[in-house]
Enzyme design. Structure first.
Site, short mmCIF file in Angstrom:
data_model
loop_
_atom_site.label_atom_id
_atom_site.label_comp_id
_atom_site.label_asym_id
_atom_site.label_seq_id
_atom_site.Cartn_x
_atom_site.Cartn_y
_atom_site.Cartn_z
N LYS A 114 0.83 -1.21 0.00
CA LYS A 114 0.00 0.00 0.00
C LYS A 114 0.86 1.26 0.00
O LYS A 114 0.51 2.25 -0.63
CB LYS A 114 -0.94 0.01 1.21
CG LYS A 114 -2.09 -0.95 1.05
CD LYS A 114 -3.24 -0.60 1.98
CE LYS A 114 -4.43 -1.50 1.73
NZ LYS A 114 -5.37 -1.55 2.82
N LYS A 196 -5.55 -10.16 -5.84
CA LYS A 196 -6.68 -10.72 -5.08
C LYS A 196 -7.94 -9.88 -5.35
O LYS A 196 -7.84 -8.69 -5.65
CB LYS A 196 -6.36 -10.78 -3.58
CG LYS A 196 -6.24 -9.45 -2.92
CD LYS A 196 -6.11 -9.55 -1.40
CE LYS A 196 -6.08 -8.13 -0.85
NZ LYS A 196 -5.88 -7.98 0.54
N LYS A 199 -11.81 -4.83 -2.36
CA LYS A 199 -12.71 -3.67 -2.37
C LYS A 199 -12.07 -2.46 -3.03
O LYS A 199 -12.74 -1.57 -3.51
CB LYS A 199 -13.01 -3.23 -0.93
CG LYS A 199 -13.82 -4.19 -0.12
CD LYS A 199 -13.89 -3.70 1.32
CE LYS A 199 -13.50 -4.82 2.24
NZ LYS A 199 -13.74 -4.62 3.65
P1 TYM Z 1 -10.56 -6.94 5.20
O1 TYM Z 1 -11.64 -6.00 5.60
O2 TYM Z 1 -9.66 -6.52 4.07
O3 TYM Z 1 -11.16 -8.34 4.82
C1 TYM Z 1 -12.03 -9.07 5.68
C2 TYM Z 1 -11.74 -10.55 5.59
O4 TYM Z 1 -11.88 -11.01 4.23
C3 TYM Z 1 -10.70 -11.71 3.84
N1 TYM Z 1 -10.48 -11.48 2.40
C4 TYM Z 1 -10.30 -12.45 1.50
N2 TYM Z 1 -10.27 -13.79 1.60
C5 TYM Z 1 -10.08 -14.50 0.46
N3 TYM Z 1 -9.92 -13.94 -0.76
C6 TYM Z 1 -9.94 -12.59 -0.91
N4 TYM Z 1 -9.80 -12.03 -2.11
C7 TYM Z 1 -10.13 -11.78 0.25
N5 TYM Z 1 -10.20 -10.44 0.47
C8 TYM Z 1 -10.41 -10.27 1.78
C9 TYM Z 1 -9.59 -11.09 4.68
O5 TYM Z 1 -8.47 -11.95 4.78
C10 TYM Z 1 -10.29 -10.89 6.01
O6 TYM Z 1 -10.29 -12.09 6.76
N6 TYM Z 1 -7.17 -6.06 8.72
C11 TYM Z 1 -8.39 -6.79 8.43
C12 TYM Z 1 -9.52 -6.50 9.40
C13 TYM Z 1 -9.14 -6.73 10.83
C14 TYM Z 1 -8.99 -7.98 11.47
C15 TYM Z 1 -8.65 -7.69 12.81
C16 TYM Z 1 -9.08 -9.30 11.03
C17 TYM Z 1 -8.93 -5.76 11.75
N7 TYM Z 1 -8.62 -6.32 12.95
C18 TYM Z 1 -8.44 -8.70 13.75
C19 TYM Z 1 -8.86 -10.32 11.97
C20 TYM Z 1 -8.54 -10.00 13.32
C21 TYM Z 1 -8.86 -6.39 7.05
O7 TYM Z 1 -8.61 -5.30 6.59
O8 TYM Z 1 -9.67 -7.31 6.47
#
Ligand code: TYM
Length: 333
Positions: A114, A196, A199
């Site tokens: 990023k 991947k 969003k």
């Molecule tokens: P975020 O909001 O980007 O995504 C939420 C969850 O979706 C999964 N994910 C995917 N899995 C498979 N293929 C994809 N293309 C894909 N895109 C997203 C992510 O791995 C995630 O599990 N930092 C985290 C949010 C967070 C969090 C936490 C997660 C904040 N604190 C504590 C676990 C524990 C995030 O931005 O996920």
């Protein structure tokens, strides 16, 4: 067993989030007896690491909560809340900032991707983002954290922070285990199978959003990148066909089968046959979620009440660990 995971309330939930993470959340919630064991939250504080439009963040938080409910998160079995409502997350984040090392954070691939060459112009929040994520899980003594593969490194960092803190100040935190979906660890973009599904991809055609209409889902799948060859009999033969592999993975994950089982059904067929079948399966899975979401959004006050109740329960569960961490480092509170 304590299951904790979060999602940023930015934009729409897409098929990658759903297959990679949310379906695992629901499965774990349904597998363990109702109680205080599953906590799922909207990571609204994490969203501030990028510029936000305040009214959008506010609306997205309610809409993302409604989407999680529509996907099957049940507030009677799970605690659903938004991170900002539980100030213990921010308080522990600061304490853990004394334990995390700059070098550890500099090595995070998400930061490197990023920030690119423009690290100096990025927000401090984007850099310290994984420390807040560590606080999110350590605060509840999480044992299992269901996430997509892209979050694995952040979870390993959370473990490193916990180990160093426990060593320096005495045993305070459980070590969390990342649980990566076997079926859908990383769903790729429909337009570029080397990226991947995300969003933040500027092309909406790269992802299937859970709010997309049946027609839009079908047309995105029809236009998804693929190739001119027939599907093979074995997954190994898809090694050099990233787009085809992604579409087969999505089919298998939606169906709850395996890529091999999908290939057994479609070997010898081209995408002219496979894509319409995949579109039908995606519509059959997602349309009921979209319908539930539409109904839930008619009563936003009810969704807000779920979040308020979840925050109250999470605050109670977080208090002992925050107090233990504060005592461990010698803070008078
Ligand atoms: P975020 O909001 O980007 O995504 C939420 C969850 O979706 C999964 N994910 C995917 N899995 C498979 N293929 C994809 N293309 C894909 N895109 C997203 C992510 O791995 C995630 O599990 N930092 C985290 C949010 C967070 C969090 C936490 C997660 C904040 N604190 C504590 C676990 C524990 C995030 O931005 O996920």
């Amino acid at each position: 067993m304590r299951v904790v995971s979060g999602i940023q309330p930015t934009g729409n939930l897409h098929l990658g989030n759903y297959l990679g993470a949310i379906r695992q959340w629901v499965a774990m919630q349904d597998a363990i007896p109702a109680g205080d064991d599953c906590l799922f939250f909207l990571a609204d504080l994490h969203a501030l690491s990028q510029p936000v439009i305040p009214a959008e963040l506010d609306a997205n938080t309610t809409e993302m909560a409604a989407t999680l409910l529509a996907c099957g998160i049940d507030p009677k079995r799970s605690i659903l809340f938004n991170q900002a409502r539980v100030p213990a997350h921010s308080a522990l984040h600061w304490i853990l900032g004394g334990t995390a090392r700059m070098g550890w954070l500099s090595r995070m691939t998400q930061w490197k991707d990023k920030a690119g060459k423009k690290g100096e112009t990025q927000s401090v929040g984007l850099f310290t983002y994984p420390v807040l994520q560590a606080a999110d899980v350590l605060l509840y003594q999480a044992t299992h954290v269901p996430v997509g593969e892209d979050q694995k490194q952040h979870l390993e960092l959370a473990r490193d922070i916990a180990v160093k803190f426990n060593t320096d100040y005495g045993d305070t935190f459980a070590l969390p285990e990342p649980l990566i979906s076997k079926a859908a660890p990383r769903i790729m973009s429909l337009r570029d199978a080397s990226a991947k599904m995300s969003k933040s991809d500027p092309s909406d055609a790269s992802r299937i959003n859970l709010v997309d209409s049946d027609d839009l889902i079908s047309s995105k799948i029809r236009k998804a990148k693929s190739d001119a060859d027939a599907l093979p009999e074995a997954v190994a033969d898809l090694a050099e066909r990233a787009e085809a592999r992604n579409l087969v993975t999505i089919y298998a994950a939606l169906e709850g089968s395996t890529p091999d089982a999908v290939l057994a059904q479609y070997a010898g067929q081209g995408f002219g046959v496979f894509k319409p079948a995949l579109a039908d399966l995606a519509v059959a899975t997602l349309a009921p979620i979209r319908d539930r979401l539409t109904a839930l959004l008619e009563d936003r006050a009810a969704v807000a009440a779920v979040l308020a109740d979840g925050a109250a329960r999470a605050t109670t569960l977080a208090a002992p660990t925050l107090a233990a961490a504060q005592r461990a480092v010698g803070l008078q509170v």
